[in-house]
Enzyme design. Structure first.
Site, PDB file in Angstrom:
ATOM      1  N   ARG A 330       0.848  -1.198   0.000  1.00  0.00           N
ATOM      2  CA  ARG A 330       0.000   0.000   0.000  1.00  0.00           C
ATOM      3  C   ARG A 330       0.879   1.241   0.000  1.00  0.00           C
ATOM      4  NH1 ARG A 330      -5.083  -1.842   2.186  1.00  0.00           N
ATOM      5  NH2 ARG A 330      -5.444  -3.762   0.994  1.00  0.00           N
ATOM      6  N   GLU A 332       0.644   4.237   0.849  1.00  0.00           N
ATOM      7  CA  GLU A 332      -0.008   5.260   1.663  1.00  0.00           C
ATOM      8  C   GLU A 332       1.041   5.954   2.519  1.00  0.00           C
ATOM      9  OE1 GLU A 332      -2.915   3.220   3.943  1.00  0.00           O
ATOM     10  OE2 GLU A 332      -4.245   2.831   2.244  1.00  0.00           O
ATOM     11  N   ARG A 338      -0.226   2.099  13.231  1.00  0.00           N
ATOM     12  CA  ARG A 338      -0.812   0.856  12.720  1.00  0.00           C
ATOM     13  C   ARG A 338      -0.733   0.696  11.202  1.00  0.00           C
ATOM     14  NH1 ARG A 338      -7.422   1.546  13.263  1.00  0.00           N
ATOM     15  NH2 ARG A 338      -7.694   3.045  11.563  1.00  0.00           N
ATOM     16  N   HIS A 339      -0.089   1.630  10.512  1.00  0.00           N
ATOM     17  CA  HIS A 339      -0.005   1.553   9.048  1.00  0.00           C
ATOM     18  C   HIS A 339       1.408   1.185   8.593  1.00  0.00           C
ATOM     19  CE1 HIS A 339      -3.807   3.891   9.146  1.00  0.00           C
ATOM     20  NE2 HIS A 339      -4.029   3.246   8.008  1.00  0.00           N
ATOM     21  N   GLU A 488      -9.482  -1.612  13.457  1.00  0.00           N
ATOM     22  CA  GLU A 488      -9.844  -2.541  12.377  1.00  0.00           C
ATOM     23  C   GLU A 488      -8.724  -3.523  12.064  1.00  0.00           C
ATOM     24  OE1 GLU A 488     -10.003  -2.566   7.625  1.00  0.00           O
ATOM     25  OE2 GLU A 488     -10.464  -0.649   8.558  1.00  0.00           O
ATOM     26  N   SER A 491     -11.435  -6.080   6.588  1.00  0.00           N
ATOM     27  CA  SER A 491     -12.547  -5.524   5.833  1.00  0.00           C
ATOM     28  C   SER A 491     -13.029  -6.596   4.867  1.00  0.00           C
ATOM     29  CB  SER A 491     -12.080  -4.278   5.066  1.00  0.00           C
ATOM     30  OG  SER A 491     -13.161  -3.681   4.393  1.00  0.00           O
ATOM     31  N   ARG A 541      -1.540  -6.693  12.306  1.00  0.00           N
ATOM     32  CA  ARG A 541      -2.476  -6.010  13.206  1.00  0.00           C
ATOM     33  C   ARG A 541      -3.067  -6.983  14.226  1.00  0.00           C
ATOM     34  NH1 ARG A 541      -6.082  -1.377  10.094  1.00  0.00           N
ATOM     35  NH2 ARG A 541      -4.309  -0.112   9.353  1.00  0.00           N
TER      36      ARG A 541
END
Length: 567
Positions: A330, A332, A338-339, A488, A491, A541
């Site tokens: 990812r 991002e 948490r990323h 989370e 998903s 996670r």
């Protein structure tokens, strides 16, 4: 016949009469000032040479004496052959693991291979070693008594920290519990000690300093009240190999291994097929800028954001139930706790007969199984981690083994009741913020006594194009998220399985269904595809939230984030 010229006879041009008067003056012996500096320089050179010669003679004499002393000591060393480099002729003895140590082995000889956690000389006749094996520690002691020599004691007490050694010795019951050792009731009395791999004298950080939680501050060079270094998370990750050697990190990696194992175990037992999907793709198939672009020969390629489209294509290929454990990328620029830009995904996809809740219930049971078995199978590892991170042992599982499931709007109502502004969420335009998720997690923990729960029926506006809308209310979707400690971890959703509906959904979300990367995906649905649903879990996670770790990087072997691309 011409007479032969005498070899030492000066040539005419070299006679004194023919020499330049200035040169003659400089060379005349009767002038004492002319040759004075020359004589002085010559004397200095002779003195210097004499000094150098004397110095060399003394050095040679000293070296000879040292050699003689060493030879004498070697002759007198009764432990010769019992220590030093590992002999090639040494028998390969069965190595005892620290986990096998107990008082039942008292008075028995064992051989262990371990790291030197600490070495100290107590006296000329006594030294101690603290040995470390996968974070666990055992004390070893060596005393000068035939055949153990003082030389062997000195060698043992001077071993470099973190070196790997092979130690053979007698197991003894400790008279007083050794509080600094993992196995406090036994110690090893050394008979042999051999070097296998020597560590550098200067380590970038000490393993013992990484055995405590990292400080909240990122400032380097901090010390605690006792003057011991406080090692920051950055320093630990920069020297991750050393950091991994702590007992807590050894246990954390076992928990990570356990999550992957339990996921695969449950999926295989359910009849699912283990697949491997491409990580190099020809288009940013889930849209946006959150993809890493790479040069793929003479055209662009991308690192896959998820195996989502390929999982669905496998379902269209009549595989019925599939799963994968693989890296996910990812792009991002999120520098949060948490990323990460690369993490391990646990993905699954499964057909159903009547309603997507068949798959949702399957997924809930999957997570309850993983979390429950972690608590049972890895309780010893959890206890180790809990010494450093106290939250590791307090994760609350759902009562009666059944996951708590709420609708998205139930979560909105709970937050509103707690005084949180949820006006944007009530408009079905925005998902929960991280702060809202955490607060909702605490509310649910207090009210329902669980740290794991599910939210179902998310607004359609916040879900990807392949998500099936709720047939009873188009504002919502047949989608769900899983949470641990209010954050989370998964998903998932029912997917659109009708070709035309999927094509229209893509167009409505601004995705061109005919661009490269999507045509093959769409074609998979032309021949008919059964109803299906699935989800994607983040292994890192799960580990982080299950153990209550403050940062996901601690639950990742070699983390990758916007700031880190090494080691």
């Amino acid at each position: 016949m011409a007479s032969e010229e005498l070899p030492n006879r000066p040539k005419p041009e070299e006679t004194i009469a023919n020499i330049d008067p200035s040169k003659a003056s400089a060379a005349t012996p009767s002038d004492p000032t002319a040759e004075g500096p020359s004589k002085s320089a010559s004397k200095n050179a002779l003195k210097k040479a004499a000094k150098e010669k004397a110095k060399a003679e003394k050095a040679a004499q000293r070296a000879a004496q040292e050699k003689a002393q060493a030879a004498a000591q070697q002759t007198a060393d009764t432990a010769k052959g019992l220590y030093g480099p590992l002999p090639e002729t040494e028998d390969v003895l069965p190595a005892t693991r620290f986990t096998e140590l107990s008082e039942e082995l008292a008075e028995k000889e064992i051989t262990v291979v371990a790291r030197v956690d600490n070495a100290r000389v107590q006296s000329a006749k006594l030294a101690f070693l603290m040995l470390r094996q996968q974070g666990q520690k055992v004390q070893a002691v060596i005393a000068a008594a035939e055949p153990i020599s003082r030389q062997m004691v000195k060698y043992t007490g001077g071993l470099n920290v973190n070196s790997i050694v092979q130690v053979t010795g007698i197991v003894k019951k400790a008279e007083i519990p050794i509080v600094s050792a993992t196995y406090s009731n036994v110690e090893i009395h050394i008979r042999k000690v051999y070097m296998i791999a020597e560590a550098s004298q200067q380590l970038p950080m000490q393993v013992k300093d990484a055995e405590r939680p990292p400080p909240e501050s990122t400032e380097e060079g901090q010390v605690d009240a006792e003057g011991a270094p406080l090692v920051t998370l950055k320093t630990r990750l920069d020297n991750r190999v050393l950091d991994l050697q702590t007992e807590a990190n050894q246990a954390i990696t076992w928990i990570s291994s356990g999550v992957a194992q339990l996921f695969a175990e449950y999926m295989l037992k359910s009849g699912a097929r283990w697949i491997s999907t491409p990580k190099l793709v020809g288009a940013a198939t889930e849209g946006g800028s959150n993809v890493f672009e790479i040069k793929y020969f003479k055209r662009k390629g991308y690192l896959a954001q998820s195996p989502q489209l390929y999982k669905q294509m496998c379902i269209a290929g009549d595989m019925e139930s599939v799963f994968e454990i693989a890296p996910v990328f990812r792009a991002e620029d999120s520098n949060t706790h948490r990323h990460m830009t690369e993490f391990t995904g646990l993905d699954f996809e499964k057909t159903f007969r009547h309603h997507y809740h068949e798959v949702l219930e399957f997924a809930e049971e999957l997570l309850v199984f993983i979390l429950g078995e972690l608590k049972e199978r890895y309780k010893d590892k959890i206890a180790i981690i809990q010494k450093t991170y106290p939250k590791a042992g307090d994760f609350r599982l759902p009562k009666h083994g059944k996951a708590l499931r709420l609708n998205y709007m139930d979560g909105v109502a709970l937050l509103k009741e707690a005084g949180v502004d949820v006006s944007e969420q009530e408009k079905f335009e925005n998902d929960f913020t991280t702060a809202m998720e955490k607060q909702l997690g605490q509310i649910i923990r207090d009210k329902y006594d669980t740290d794991f729960y599910v939210l179902d029926k998310f607004p359609m506006a916040v879900r990807p194009f392949y998500t099936k809308p709720c047939p009873n209310d188009s504002r919502f979707s047949n989608s769900y998220d899983f949470f641990m400690r209010g954050e989370e971890i998964m998903s998932g959703a029912q997917r659109i399985n009708d070709y035309k509906e999927l094509e229209n959904a893509m167009i409505a979300k601004g995705v061109n269904p005919h661009q490269e990367g999507f045509e093959d995906y769409l074609t998979a649905f032309r021949q008919g595809c059964p109803p299906h649903a699935g989800g994607g879990l983040g292994l890192n996670r799960i580990v982080m939230f299950f153990l209550g770790l403050p940062n996901i990087r601690m639950a990742t072997l070699f983390p990758r984030d916007p700031q880190r691309l090494r080691p």
